[in-house]
Design an enzyme around this catalytic site. Structure first.
Site, PDB file in Angstrom:
ATOM      1  N   LEU A 150       0.820  -1.216   0.000  1.00 42.47           N
ATOM      2  CA  LEU A 150       0.000   0.000   0.000  1.00 42.47           C
ATOM      3  C   LEU A 150       0.851   1.262   0.000  1.00 42.47           C
ATOM      4  CD1 LEU A 150      -0.144   1.562   2.997  1.00 42.47           C
ATOM      5  CD2 LEU A 150      -1.534  -0.387   3.565  1.00 42.47           C
ATOM      6  N   GLU A 152       0.941   5.300   1.025  1.00 38.89           N
ATOM      7  CA  GLU A 152       0.250   6.286   1.854  1.00 38.89           C
ATOM      8  C   GLU A 152      -0.514   7.211   0.915  1.00 38.89           C
ATOM      9  OE1 GLU A 152       2.585   8.075   4.921  1.00 38.89           O
ATOM     10  OE2 GLU A 152       3.556   6.189   5.412  1.00 38.89           O
ATOM     11  N   ASN A 210      10.334  -1.979  -3.735  1.00 29.53           N
ATOM     12  CA  ASN A 210      10.674  -0.637  -3.248  1.00 29.53           C
ATOM     13  C   ASN A 210      12.030  -0.175  -3.784  1.00 29.53           C
ATOM     14  OD1 ASN A 210       8.278  -0.223  -1.999  1.00 29.53           O
ATOM     15  ND2 ASN A 210       9.046  -0.291   0.095  1.00 29.53           N
ATOM     16  N   PHE A 251       6.421   7.268 -11.721  1.00 27.10           N
ATOM     17  CA  PHE A 251       7.632   7.319 -10.888  1.00 27.10           C
ATOM     18  C   PHE A 251       8.841   7.848 -11.649  1.00 27.10           C
ATOM     19  CE2 PHE A 251       7.371   5.778  -6.462  1.00 27.10           C
ATOM     20  CZ  PHE A 251       5.997   5.796  -6.400  1.00 27.10           C
ATOM     21  N   ALA A 254      10.886  13.949 -11.706  1.00 32.42           N
ATOM     22  CA  ALA A 254      12.130  14.461 -11.130  1.00 32.42           C
ATOM     23  C   ALA A 254      11.797  15.567 -10.138  1.00 32.42           C
ATOM     24  CB  ALA A 254      13.021  15.007 -12.243  1.00 32.42           C
ATOM     25  N   CYS A 262       9.390   4.351   4.179  1.00 35.49           N
ATOM     26  CA  CYS A 262       9.610   3.058   3.509  1.00 35.49           C
ATOM     27  C   CYS A 262      10.811   3.052   2.582  1.00 35.49           C
ATOM     28  CB  CYS A 262       8.350   2.658   2.739  1.00 35.49           C
ATOM     29  SG  CYS A 262       6.909   2.557   3.810  1.00 35.49           S
TER      30      CYS A 262
END
Ligand code: UGA
Length: 438
Positions: A150, A152, A210, A251, A254, A262
């Site tokens: 998940l 946030e 991650n 993602f 920049a 995390c």
């Protein structure tokens, strides 16, 4: 099913309420009595869109209760371990004290046939070790590892509609998978992709995911450094390479880089674990990912100094955003707060505003000044820095907003503002990795 959720921080509280929403009888066990009481009263100890409503619904259904005693977990068929694994002080490794403590006290009430499910992010090898503890203390009990992905700000949506389920289960034993399928029946029925694997793979899926996200962000930020050196534009670069499906645009924003509870600690814990396993070379690139990320914060401070005619001393700076990302009040390793503090420490007067995180900031950085709105923060400012891209800030009217500042200088730390509109309203606009008008 009867379910217990051990640890009702961010992950656990959302998981507990979501499991009740799916129709299960859930008890959340939280050692912090005050937090347990707050949750039981329907009060959310953190900011998360949609969670208040979910908590209220789950409590009203009578299917969700909270307790500060582990004995309340007795009788549940499935026990989720959702406690934190912070970075150890002064080291890269994860601190497993809370996970080990939770399992040690859980086995005191655990019964044969019940399933312990780890959701915390742990170094690879932890699940196998905990499985031994569980089986030795309670023969016939089981352990599975079921990482959580998940985000946030989207925690409720991500928990109720995850993009995949990952079960790490003991080899040759189908009971854990069957129990987890029963817990997640509605999610499984929605044809959610499911990967059933061993403990080590399940643990690594989480840290690998991650690490990949962190690498993607640092990649585009490294490109931003080059863009700054060449006069190229990182936003257009990201758009252009993002059109390639194999790369994807997500993602690739920049800016100030990643923070939060995390990504930073997970890549460090992954490096530390690789070192213990004698495979440190495999992850040395993550050290560079971390370095690129931290350099962005320094660059932002330098850029502020540059636009403020070479000195921060006595300058008034408005900082828009302090949370590590929008739709969150989380300031753990927040790039925005880090920059705000550095500016203040180097002699500027910094006024910070954030739609959700100001109270948390005040506790951690009482020496900064805080304001309730962007206008209040920017009154008389020599420069305005956008450091967390809340929509409230993205939608500011640059013409109106320009009336409150002393100097119309804006630094867009998240490449989130409409540059043309701000420049048209007379602002000098600077951003990381972008050309500037000069
Ligand atoms: C992250 C992962 O995205 C989740 O999948 C994972 O479950 C979670 O960690 C976790 O381990 O529990 P989260 O920490 O909520 O989720 O935040 P992200 O949305 O990943 O953002 C992390 C940071 O990267 C933020 O500071 C954000 O501003 C920054 N970011 C994100 C960028 O700088 N550029 C981007 O393009 C995207």
């Amino acid at each position: 099913m009867r379910i217990s959720v051990i640890g009702c921080g961010y992950l656990g509280a959302v998981h507990a309420a979501s499991m009740a929403e799916l129709g299960h009888e859930v008890v959340g066990v939280e050692v912090d009595e005050r937090k347990a009481e707050l949750l039981a009263a329907g009060k959310t100890p953190f900011y998360e869109p949609g969670f208040d409503e979910l908590l209220a619904r789950s409590l009203a259904s009578g299917r969700l209760t909270f307790s500060s005693q582990m004995s309340a977990a007795a009788g549940a068929q499935v026990h989720f371990v959702c406690v934190g694994t912070p970075q150890k002080r002064g080291e890269y490794a994860a601190d497993l004290r809370f996970v080990e403590g939770a399992v040690a006290s859980l086995v005191e009430v655990l019964q044969p046939g019940e399933l312990v499910v780890g959701k915390s992010t742990v170094p690879v090898g932890t699940a196998a070790r905990l499985a031994e503890v569980v089986m030795e203390k309670v023969p016939g009990a089981l352990l599975a590892w079921n990482p959580e992905f998940l985000r946030e700000g989207y925690a409720v949506q991500d928990t109720l509609h995850p993009d995949r389920l990952v079960y790490g289960v003991p080899a040759g034993d189908t009971r854990a998978e069957a129990l987890l399928d029963e817990v997640y029946a509605t999610i499984v029925a929605a044809a959610t992709p499911k990967v059933v694997t061993d403990y080590a793979t399940a643990e690594m899926v989480k840290t690998a995911a991650n690490s990949f996200l962190a690498t993607k962000i640092s990649f585009i930020n490294a490109m931003a450094e080059l863009c700054e050196a060449t006069g190229a534009d990182v936003k257009q670069l990201a758009d252009a390479i993002g059109h390639d499906d194999r790369i994807g645009r997500k993602f690739l924003n920049a800016g100030l880089g990643f923070g939060g509870g995390c990504l930073p600690k997970d890549i460090r814990a992954f490096m530390a674990r690789a070192g213990e396993l004698g495979a440190d070379q495999a992850l040395t690139f993550l050290r560079e990912v971390d370095n690129i990320n931290m350099r962005r914060r320094i660059r932002m401070v330098e850029l502020a100094r540059e636009v403020l005619d070479g000195s921060l001393l006595g300058k008034r700076i408005a900082v828009l955003g302090a949370a590590f990302k929008p739709e969150s009040d989380d300031i753990r390793d927040s790039p925005a707060l880090n920059v705000a503090a550095q500016l203040q420490l180097q002699g500027a007067t910094v006024v910070v505003t954030d739609p959700a995180a100001v109270e948390n900031c005040k506790a951690q950085w009482p020496q900064l000044d805080y304001a309730d709105s962007a206008e209040e923060a920017a009154r008389g400012a020599d420069a305005v820095l956008l450091l967390t891209e809340w929509k409230q800030f993205r939608s500011l009217d640059p013409a109106e907003f320009g009336k409150v500042v002393k100097q119309k200088r804006v630094l867009d730390g998240r490449n989130a503002l409409d540059r043309d509109a701000w420049e048209a309203a007379g602002w000098s606009y600077r951003a990381l990795g972008r050309r500037h008008a000069g």
